[in-house]
Design an enzyme around this catalytic site. Structure first.
Site, PDB file in Angstrom:
ATOM      1  N   ILE B  85     -13.623 -30.867  18.659  1.00 12.97           N
ATOM      2  CA  ILE B  85     -12.959 -29.779  17.936  1.00 12.97           C
ATOM      3  C   ILE B  85     -13.540 -28.457  18.431  1.00 12.97           C
ATOM      4  CG2 ILE B  85     -12.321 -28.908  15.659  1.00 12.97           C
ATOM      5  CD1 ILE B  85     -11.540 -31.816  15.902  1.00 12.97           C
ATOM      6  N   CYS B  95     -18.521 -31.806  19.296  1.00  8.97           N
ATOM      7  CA  CYS B  95     -18.085 -32.843  20.232  1.00  8.97           C
ATOM      8  C   CYS B  95     -17.545 -34.049  19.473  1.00  8.97           C
ATOM      9  CB  CYS B  95     -19.241 -33.298  21.114  1.00  8.97           C
ATOM     10  SG  CYS B  95     -19.996 -32.001  22.078  1.00  8.97           S
ATOM     11  N   GLU B  97     -18.339 -37.220  19.690  1.00  9.56           N
ATOM     12  CA  GLU B  97     -19.368 -38.149  19.217  1.00  9.56           C
ATOM     13  C   GLU B  97     -19.963 -37.664  17.898  1.00  9.56           C
ATOM     14  OE1 GLU B  97     -19.031 -36.671  22.134  1.00  9.56           O
ATOM     15  OE2 GLU B  97     -19.969 -37.763  23.772  1.00  9.56           O
ATOM     16  N   CYS B 128     -23.045 -35.275  25.935  1.00  8.25           N
ATOM     17  CA  CYS B 128     -23.955 -34.158  26.207  1.00  8.25           C
ATOM     18  C   CYS B 128     -25.277 -34.400  25.480  1.00  8.25           C
ATOM     19  CB  CYS B 128     -23.329 -32.832  25.776  1.00  8.25           C
ATOM     20  SG  CYS B 128     -23.401 -32.525  23.996  1.00  8.25           S
ATOM     21  N   CYS B 131     -25.173 -34.361  21.608  1.00  4.68           N
ATOM     22  CA  CYS B 131     -24.668 -35.607  21.014  1.00  4.68           C
ATOM     23  C   CYS B 131     -25.713 -36.712  21.107  1.00  4.68           C
ATOM     24  CB  CYS B 131     -23.391 -36.039  21.720  1.00  4.68           C
ATOM     25  SG  CYS B 131     -22.015 -34.950  21.322  1.00  4.68           S
TER      26      CYS B 131
END
Lengths: 216, 180
Positions: B85, B95, B97, B128, B131
């Site tokens: 989002i 993210c 995740e 990333c 996450c």
């Protein structure tokens, strides 16, 4: 070009202005024609810039290592950590020889907390320094403490993947460093400092190159 | 995208244990990473991958143009989908995740046995660092993470673990060490 990064990119000669060269970095990341080039010199306006893609980041001299560790300890004094009670200090060495300090700054709204490593990076980058030779991190804990995932991601944007990261124990220098732990990345060096790299701490990282991959 | 986890449409009530009988071990974060080996059945993998593709459809990625979908599998069999989002204030991006994790945890669903992530490109994309750190709080080091190419190519599936993606991680154990 995954795995290849322009490890050094800066002005070769300065023409009085302070515009850093590295904002051009994303273009080089994606250029296939440049994938076999290791050195570039280019002119933009009145300035000459150079960029090199070395195979290895330069190692720190003994003096730089010592300064970096001392600066990280100094940086820790600026920590604001009333909630975690876990002060952290970080020091970055820029390629122009400048040492940039950073401390963790907490917030009553815990999400507003920023770690020492990111404080140092945003201080440096916001003042025009984007190329670094190494990082040192120290806490009050008598063992080397690793950067969190957020810091690894933020460092990954600016720090060469193979630049030395020194994780300094709070009781540095340790006269009898703890035994090597094979499960942990890097190696234990003088005074109990664990020396590692971003490559080891954030393998298979997500970075600017991934954003530029062709979409399905 | 439905807020309710896929496959749980018929669940109409949630039981909370309170008081001294509260199973603390289930509510507290995992104490040690990598203490138990976890494996996914091929059926679970298939569900996770399909869930990640479905999740990606809900991505809001008008700035990055990089839609990502993620799907978590909880120990109780619940599948939790999450999408990336974006936000005009880029720092407020979340993210896929993390979306999945916060959806699950805020609904009381944990721990987890697997994660699948799919991006918009023809190769598997790795989570990333942010996450990885968020996952580290709630997932064990040996939890399988399936990275899936965006073009549904079966050869574009790569399996890794959190321990591999975030070695020597910073977590509870580090914060808990007594100061010198």
């Amino acid at each position: 070009m995954s795995g290849r990064r322009w490890s050094q990119l800066d002005r070769f000669m300065t023409g009085g202005r302070t515009t850093p060269a590295s904002y051009l970095l994303p273009k080089f990341h994606t250029s296939r024609t440049l994938s076999k080039v290791n050195f570039l010199v280019f002119v933009l306006g009145e300035q000459i810039y150079w960029a090199s893609m070395g195979t290895r980041a330069r190692q720190l001299s003994d003096e730089e290592r010592k300064n970096l560790i001392e600066t990280a300890f100094d940086a820790k004094k600026g920590s604001y950590s009333p909630y975690s009670k876990f002060p952290v200090g970080a020091a970055l060495l820029a390629i122009d020889g400048t040492y940039i300090t950073g401390a963790n700054i907490e917030n009553a709204s815990y999400g507003g907390t920023i770690c020492a490593e990111r404080t140092a990076i945003v201080k440096a980058v916001s003042e025009g320094r984007r190329s670094f030779l190494g990082l040192a991190v120290v806490t009050d804990v008598p063992s080397p403490i690793s950067p969190c995932g957020l810091c690894r991601q933020v460092l990954r944007e600016f720090l060469p993947l193979d630049a030395p990261i020194l994780l300094v124990p709070g009781d540095y220098p340790q006269s009898e460093p703890s035994m090597e732990d094979e499960k942990k990345p890097g190696k234990v060096t003088e005074g109990g400092v664990r020396e590692t790299t971003l490559e080891e701490l954030l393998p298979d990282s997500f970075g600017p190159e991934e954003l530029e991959l062709p979409k399905v | 995208m439905s807020c309710k986890a896929a496959g749980a449409d018929d669940v109409t009530h949630v039981i909370f244990f309170v008081g001294p009988c509260c199973p603390l071990s289930e509510l507290s974060p995992p104490k040690k990473m990598g203490t138990q080996a976890t494996t996914l059945s091929s059926e679970d993998k298939k569900k996770l991958i399909q869930g990640a593709f479905e999740a990606k459809q809900a991505a809001y990625s008008i700035y990055s143009k990089f839609p990502v979908g993620a799907c978590l599998l909880a120990v109780d069999g619940t599948l939790i989908k999450g999408a990336s989002i974006d936000n005009a204030s880029y720092g407020a991006n979340i993210c896929a995740e993390q979306t999945a994790i916060v959806k699950a945890v805020s609904d009381g669903v944990r721990p987890f046995t697997g994660l699948a992530v799919v991006g918009p490109v023809s190769s598997p994309i790795s989570p990333c660092g942010i996450c990885r750190q968020v996952l580290r709080e709630f997932c064990s080091a040996d939890m399988p993470i399936i990275l899936v190419a965006g073009n549904s190519d079966p050869s574009g599936v790569r399996e890794t673990t959190l321990g591999q993606l975030l070695p020597d991680s910073f977590g509870l154990d580090q914060l808990g060490v007594s100061s010198s």
